[in-house]
Design an enzyme around this catalytic site. Structure first.
Site, mmCIF file in Angstrom:
data_model
loop_
_atom_site.group_PDB
_atom_site.id
_atom_site.type_symbol
_atom_site.label_atom_id
_atom_site.label_comp_id
_atom_site.label_asym_id
_atom_site.label_seq_id
_atom_site.Cartn_x
_atom_site.Cartn_y
_atom_site.Cartn_z
ATOM 1 N N ASP A 154 56.707 63.844 38.282
ATOM 2 C CA ASP A 154 55.718 63.935 39.353
ATOM 3 C C ASP A 154 54.441 64.417 38.675
ATOM 4 O O ASP A 154 54.399 65.520 38.123
ATOM 5 C CB ASP A 154 56.186 64.940 40.413
ATOM 6 C CG ASP A 154 55.217 65.063 41.585
ATOM 7 O OD1 ASP A 154 54.016 64.754 41.413
ATOM 8 O OD2 ASP A 154 55.647 65.503 42.661
ATOM 9 N N TYR B 222 40.836 56.183 48.900
ATOM 10 C CA TYR B 222 41.133 55.585 47.598
ATOM 11 C C TYR B 222 39.847 55.439 46.781
ATOM 12 O O TYR B 222 39.798 55.803 45.605
ATOM 13 C CB TYR B 222 41.794 54.216 47.802
ATOM 14 C CG TYR B 222 42.201 53.522 46.514
ATOM 15 C CD1 TYR B 222 43.142 54.092 45.662
ATOM 16 C CD2 TYR B 222 41.669 52.282 46.176
ATOM 17 C CE1 TYR B 222 43.532 53.447 44.495
ATOM 18 C CE2 TYR B 222 42.057 51.630 45.015
ATOM 19 C CZ TYR B 222 42.987 52.216 44.183
ATOM 20 O OH TYR B 222 43.373 51.577 43.029
#
Length: 313
Positions: free
Chosen positions: A52, A141
């Protein structure tokens, strides 16, 4: 590059980037990582680490063990997915990037991170969008990509990290099906053409967006990373594109191979809104002049390759 770690290796670009780099540098010298165990045959059963990217300690542990000279940070949530959970998008896209940059700084690694045409916005010039221009995106984004471009520049000028990056358009591939991007229609249309002979596009006709075939995208990464850094005027936001297309153009090319192919529309207002804020066509002059960007696939060649590969599956 001799030993390379790839984050987000289970994603659309990551899988094929891993495969190509292993062909060049050897399986033992390219370590893919992702938050989930690999399911694609290109990664399964080979050296792989679960990571992660928000876990800095785990990233440091992997780097110390593998001892790379390069990190390619591909881990990120994509455009439409980011809009569903913008706070998670910021956490993954930015927290993960800072961790990767810190690792690159601490261990003196060469660094690659992709940007996107999503870094542009409504106020950006729509046609022949230059390398350096107004960037005011209205999506999370896009915000993370502009922030990433600036942060990578900062780590280069402040700490001397050899950071490099490309502003990718939509990437089209037959290896991995799409996963949450606004340009995904240009991949889905080929799969559905083979499966069903028809496709319903979530992007409206006459919506032009830049695209690139995956082979050209991977080649561009390798060429930029191999370029003489002293000759790079820009570093982390090179415009790259092979074609500017809209759905009817793709359908017309598909009909040269599947004459009865049908294209209809059910426009997704969220993704259509995102697409409408992006350029119609970007200018890749700086990439061509500074390090020799030279895409090999146009729409006709890409369509033939995509349909044949999907059919063979």
């Amino acid at each position: 590059m001799k030993r390379i770690i790839i984050t987000g290796a289970g994603g659309q670009i990551g899988i094929e980037l891993t495969t190509t780099l292993r062909e060049i540098y050897g399986v033992e010298n390219v370590l893919p990582t992702d938050i989930k165990e690999p399911t694609h045959e290109a990664l399964a059963g080979k050296p792989f680490e679960t990571l992660d990217v928000r876990d800095h300690a785990r990233m440091v542990e992997i780097v110390k063990d593998f001892q790379p000279d390069t990190i390619m940070h591909m881990a990120a949530l994509l455009s439409a997915t980011c809009e569903k959970d913008p706070f998670l998008a910021w956490d993954i896209n930015m927290h993960g990037l800072v961790n990767a940059l810190e690792v690159a700084r601490e261990f003196k690694l060469k660094f690659f991170a992709p940007s996107s045409i999503a870094a542009f916005g409504d106020s950006t010039p729509k046609d022949n969008t230059p390398q350096v221009t107004i960037q005011r995106p209205n999506t999370m984004y896009g915000v993370t990509k502009v922030s990433a471009e600036l942060l990578c520049d900062y780590y280069h000028t402040k700490f001397g990290v050899d950071t490099r990056g490309l502003r990718f358009p939509g990437i089209i591939s037959h290896v991995q099906e799409p996963g949450g991007g606004t340009t995904d229609y240009a991949v889905e249309i080929y799969f559905e053409a083979i499966r069903n002979g028809r496709y319903t596009s979530f992007i409206d006709k006459d919506t032009y967006m830049d695209m690139m075939f995956m082979d050209d995208a991977i080649a561009a990464i390798n060429k930029l990373m191999s370029a003489d850094g002293s000759k790079l005027k820009d570093r982390n936001a090179f415009n790259v594109s092979a074609m500017s297309i809209e759905p009817e153009m793709v359908a017309a090319e598909i009909r040269k191979h599947i004459p009865d192919f049908e294209l209809s529309y059910d426009v997704d207002p969220v993704r259509q809104g995102i697409a409408g804020s992006w350029p119609n066509q970007i200018d890749s002059t700086e990439a061509r002049e500074q390090w020799g960007f030279d895409p090999q696939y146009d729409l006709a060649k890409m369509t033939e390759t995509m349909l044949e590969a999907i059919k063979n599956k």
